[in-house]
Design a protein around this motif. Structure first.
Motif, PDB file in Angstrom:
ATOM      1  N   ALA A  10       0.798  -1.232   0.000  1.00 51.13           N
ATOM      2  CA  ALA A  10       0.000   0.000   0.000  1.00 51.13           C
ATOM      3  C   ALA A  10       0.826   1.276   0.000  1.00 51.13           C
ATOM      4  N   SER A  11       2.148   1.163   0.043  1.00 47.21           N
ATOM      5  CA  SER A  11       2.968   2.366   0.190  1.00 47.21           C
ATOM      6  C   SER A  11       3.093   3.186  -1.085  1.00 47.21           C
ATOM      7  N   SER A  12       2.773   2.591  -2.239  1.00 50.22           N
ATOM      8  CA  SER A  12       2.914   3.318  -3.506  1.00 50.22           C
ATOM      9  C   SER A  12       2.105   2.621  -4.593  1.00 50.22           C
ATOM     10  N   GLY A  13       2.057   3.254  -5.764  1.00 55.05           N
ATOM     11  CA  GLY A  13       1.475   2.626  -6.954  1.00 55.05           C
ATOM     12  C   GLY A  13       0.040   2.164  -6.798  1.00 55.05           C
ATOM     13  N   ILE A  14      -0.221   0.943  -7.272  1.00 55.37           N
ATOM     14  CA  ILE A  14      -1.577   0.398  -7.275  1.00 55.37           C
ATOM     15  C   ILE A  14      -2.129   0.300  -5.861  1.00 55.37           C
ATOM     16  N   GLY A  15      -1.330  -0.205  -4.937  1.00 58.30           N
ATOM     17  CA  GLY A  15      -1.804  -0.376  -3.567  1.00 58.30           C
ATOM     18  C   GLY A  15      -2.213   0.932  -2.925  1.00 58.30           C
ATOM     19  N   LYS A  16      -1.419   1.972  -3.130  1.00 59.11           N
ATOM     20  CA  LYS A  16      -1.754   3.292  -2.583  1.00 59.11           C
ATOM     21  C   LYS A  16      -3.058   3.802  -3.190  1.00 59.11           C
ATOM     22  N   ALA A  17      -3.211   3.641  -4.499  1.00 57.89           N
ATOM     23  CA  ALA A  17      -4.435   4.103  -5.173  1.00 57.89           C
ATOM     24  C   ALA A  17      -5.656   3.352  -4.655  1.00 57.89           C
ATOM     25  N   ILE A  18      -5.509   2.043  -4.440  1.00 58.30           N
ATOM     26  CA  ILE A  18      -6.619   1.246  -3.904  1.00 58.30           C
ATOM     27  C   ILE A  18      -6.991   1.739  -2.510  1.00 58.30           C
ATOM     28  N   ALA A  19      -5.980   1.937  -1.672  1.00 57.82           N
ATOM     29  CA  ALA A  19      -6.237   2.389  -0.307  1.00 57.82           C
ATOM     30  C   ALA A  19      -6.942   3.748  -0.293  1.00 57.82           C
ATOM     31  N   MET A  20      -6.491   4.658  -1.146  1.00 56.63           N
ATOM     32  CA  MET A  20      -7.110   5.984  -1.214  1.00 56.63           C
ATOM     33  C   MET A  20      -8.569   5.886  -1.668  1.00 56.63           C
ATOM     34  N   LYS A  21      -8.813   5.050  -2.661  1.00 62.56           N
ATOM     35  CA  LYS A  21     -10.166   4.877  -3.187  1.00 62.56           C
ATOM     36  C   LYS A  21     -11.094   4.317  -2.114  1.00 62.56           C
ATOM     37  N   LEU A  22     -10.656   3.294  -1.414  1.00 63.60           N
ATOM     38  CA  LEU A  22     -11.494   2.683  -0.388  1.00 63.60           C
ATOM     39  C   LEU A  22     -11.750   3.651   0.763  1.00 63.60           C
ATOM     40  N   ALA A  23     -10.717   4.406   1.134  1.00 61.99           N
ATOM     41  CA  ALA A  23     -10.884   5.390   2.207  1.00 61.99           C
ATOM     42  C   ALA A  23     -11.903   6.459   1.809  1.00 61.99           C
ATOM     43  N   GLU A  24     -11.868   6.862   0.539  1.00 61.96           N
ATOM     44  CA  GLU A  24     -12.837   7.846   0.043  1.00 61.96           C
ATOM     45  C   GLU A  24     -14.265   7.320   0.160  1.00 61.96           C
ATOM     46  N   GLU A  25     -14.405   6.004   0.122  1.00 62.86           N
ATOM     47  CA  GLU A  25     -15.729   5.379   0.226  1.00 62.86           C
ATOM     48  C   GLU A  25     -16.039   4.974   1.670  1.00 62.86           C
ATOM     49  N   ASN A  26     -15.295   5.563   2.607  1.00 70.14           N
ATOM     50  CA  ASN A  26     -15.517   5.355   4.043  1.00 70.14           C
ATOM     51  C   ASN A  26     -15.304   3.913   4.489  1.00 70.14           C
ATOM     52  N   ILE A  27     -14.368   3.234   3.851  1.00 71.32           N
ATOM     53  CA  ILE A  27     -13.953   1.900   4.274  1.00 71.32           C
ATOM     54  C   ILE A  27     -12.667   2.045   5.077  1.00 71.32           C
ATOM     55  N   ASN A  28     -12.616   1.444   6.263  1.00 67.62           N
ATOM     56  CA  ASN A  28     -11.372   1.460   7.030  1.00 67.62           C
ATOM     57  C   ASN A  28     -10.288   0.748   6.234  1.00 67.62           C
ATOM     58  N   VAL A  29      -9.091   1.304   6.190  1.00 68.10           N
ATOM     59  CA  VAL A  29      -8.017   0.671   5.435  1.00 68.10           C
ATOM     60  C   VAL A  29      -6.816   0.395   6.336  1.00 68.10           C
ATOM     61  N   VAL A  30      -6.316  -0.818   6.243  1.00 67.47           N
ATOM     62  CA  VAL A  30      -5.100  -1.209   6.930  1.00 67.47           C
ATOM     63  C   VAL A  30      -3.994  -1.206   5.883  1.00 67.47           C
ATOM     64  N   LEU A  31      -3.031  -0.320   6.052  1.00 67.16           N
ATOM     65  CA  LEU A  31      -1.979  -0.123   5.066  1.00 67.16           C
ATOM     66  C   LEU A  31      -0.791  -1.017   5.401  1.00 67.16           C
ATOM     67  N   VAL A  32      -0.435  -1.885   4.460  1.00 66.44           N
ATOM     68  CA  VAL A  32       0.609  -2.876   4.703  1.00 66.44           C
ATOM     69  C   VAL A  32       1.701  -2.765   3.640  1.00 66.44           C
ATOM     70  N   ALA A  33       2.938  -2.665   4.063  1.00 65.85           N
ATOM     71  CA  ALA A  33       4.114  -2.658   3.185  1.00 65.85           C
ATOM     72  C   ALA A  33       5.335  -2.681   4.089  1.00 65.85           C
ATOM     73  N   ARG A  34       6.511  -2.713   3.491  1.00 66.63           N
ATOM     74  CA  ARG A  34       7.736  -2.717   4.294  1.00 66.63           C
ATOM     75  C   ARG A  34       8.191  -1.316   4.677  1.00 66.63           C
ATOM     76  N   SER A  35       7.818  -0.314   3.885  1.00 64.89           N
ATOM     77  CA  SER A  35       8.290   1.051   4.109  1.00 64.89           C
ATOM     78  C   SER A  35       7.446   1.765   5.164  1.00 64.89           C
ATOM     79  N   GLU A  36       7.966   1.846   6.371  1.00 65.00           N
ATOM     80  CA  GLU A  36       7.214   2.465   7.465  1.00 65.00           C
ATOM     81  C   GLU A  36       6.977   3.946   7.208  1.00 65.00           C
TER      82      GLU A  36
END
Length: 229
Positions: A10-36
Motif C-alpha cells: 500500500a505504500s505506492s502505486g496500485i496499492g496506494k491508489a486502492i487504499a485511497m479509493k477505499l478510504a474515500e468510500e468510508n472503508i477502514n483501510v489497513v496499510l501494509v508494506a515494508r516502508s514504514e
C-alpha cells in the motif's frame, strides 16, 4: 457498519491508489508494506480526510509470522476483516537463462507465498462469518509470457491458479474471490521497462477493485483483466 480492508503493497502505486479509493468510500483501510515512512505518511493523509480511517502496519508479507501479527493488530483496531487485497508484488530479473536465483526466490516469496500467507490468516474467520472478499492482483504476465518474464510470469500464473482454486474451495460459503490482471501500469515497478503505449494509471485498478467489491452479495466477479487501449 463500516467495513475494513487490508491492502498489501500500500505504500505506492496500485496499492496506494486502492487504499485511497477505499478510504474515500468510508472503508477502514489497513496499510501494509515494508516502508514504514511511506505508510505513516499515507495514513496521516487519509486520516486527515473526513470519514476516513487508516492504520499503518509495516509488514514483510514474505514472512508468515509478520502477516499473522499484522492481521491480529488489524482485528484489534477495527474488529473483523471484510476485505483482503493481495497487491504486494516484485518484478525482478525473471529470465531463467540469466540465473538470478536470488531474484527468483524473492519473487516467489512475495508474489506467491505472501498471497497464501494473507489468505491463510483471514479465511477461517471469513468462513465462520459467512462473508468476506479476497482480491488478488495478478498480471497479464500471468496470461502471456515473454522471453524476459519467465519466472515473474510463473508467479503470476500461480496467483491466478490460487484465485481459481480458491473460488471453488469457497463456493457457497459467502466468501468471494476476485482475480485482477492488470496490463502495464504507470508505477515505479514498471517505469524502467520500455512502454510502447500509454500505460494504465493506478487509479484504473483501484476502480476495478471497487467495482468487484460493490456488486450484490450474490454476485462473485471472479476475473477482471484491465489493459491499456
Amino acid at each position: 457498519m463500516t467495513k475494513t480492508a487490508i491492502v498489501t503493497g500500500a505504500s505506492s502505486g496500485i496499492g496506494k491508489a486502492i487504499a485511497m479509493k477505499l478510504a474515500e468510500e468510508n472503508i477502514n483501510v489497513v496499510l501494509v508494506a515494508r516502508s514504514e515512512d511511506k505508510l505513516t505518511t499515507l495514513a496521516k493523509e487519509i486520516n486527515n480526510k473526513e470519514g476516513a480511517n487508516a492504520l499503518a502496519i509495516p509488514t514483510d508479507v514474505s514472512k508468515r509470522e509478520e502477516v499473522e501479527k499484522m492481521v491480529k493488530e488489524a482485528k484489534k483496531q477495527f474488529g473483523s476483516i471484510d476485505v483482503y487485497i493481495n497487491n504486494a508484488g516484485l518484478m525482478l530479473s525473471a529470465a531463467v537463462t540469466d540465473g538470478q536465483i536470488n531474484d527468483w526466490e524473492q519473487m516467489i516469496d512475495v508474489n506467491m507465498k505472501g498471497v497464501l500467507y494473507g489468505i491463510h490468516a483471514v479465511v477461517p474467520e471469513m468462513k465462520e462469518r459467512k462473508t468476506g472478499h479476497l482480491i488478488n492482483i495478478a498480471s497479464v504476465s500471468g496470461i502471456e509470457v515473454t522471453k524476459k518474464s519467465t519466472v515473474y510470469s510463473a508467479t503470476k500464473f500461480a496467483v491466478r491458479a490460487i484465485s481459481m482454486g480458491l473460488e471453488k474451495e469457497l463456493a457457497h460459503t459467502g466468501v468471494r474471490v476476485t482475480n485482477i490482471s492488470p496490463g502495464m501500469v504507470d508505477t515505479n515497478l514498471t517505469r524502467r521497462h520500455t512502454i510502447q503505449r500509454k500505460p494504465l494509471a493506478p487509479e484504473d485498478l483501484a476502480n476495478a477493485v471497487f467495482y468487484a467489491l460493490t456488486q450484490p452479495t450474490y454476485v462473485n466477479v471472479n476475473e477482471i483483466t484491465v489493459r491499456p487501449v
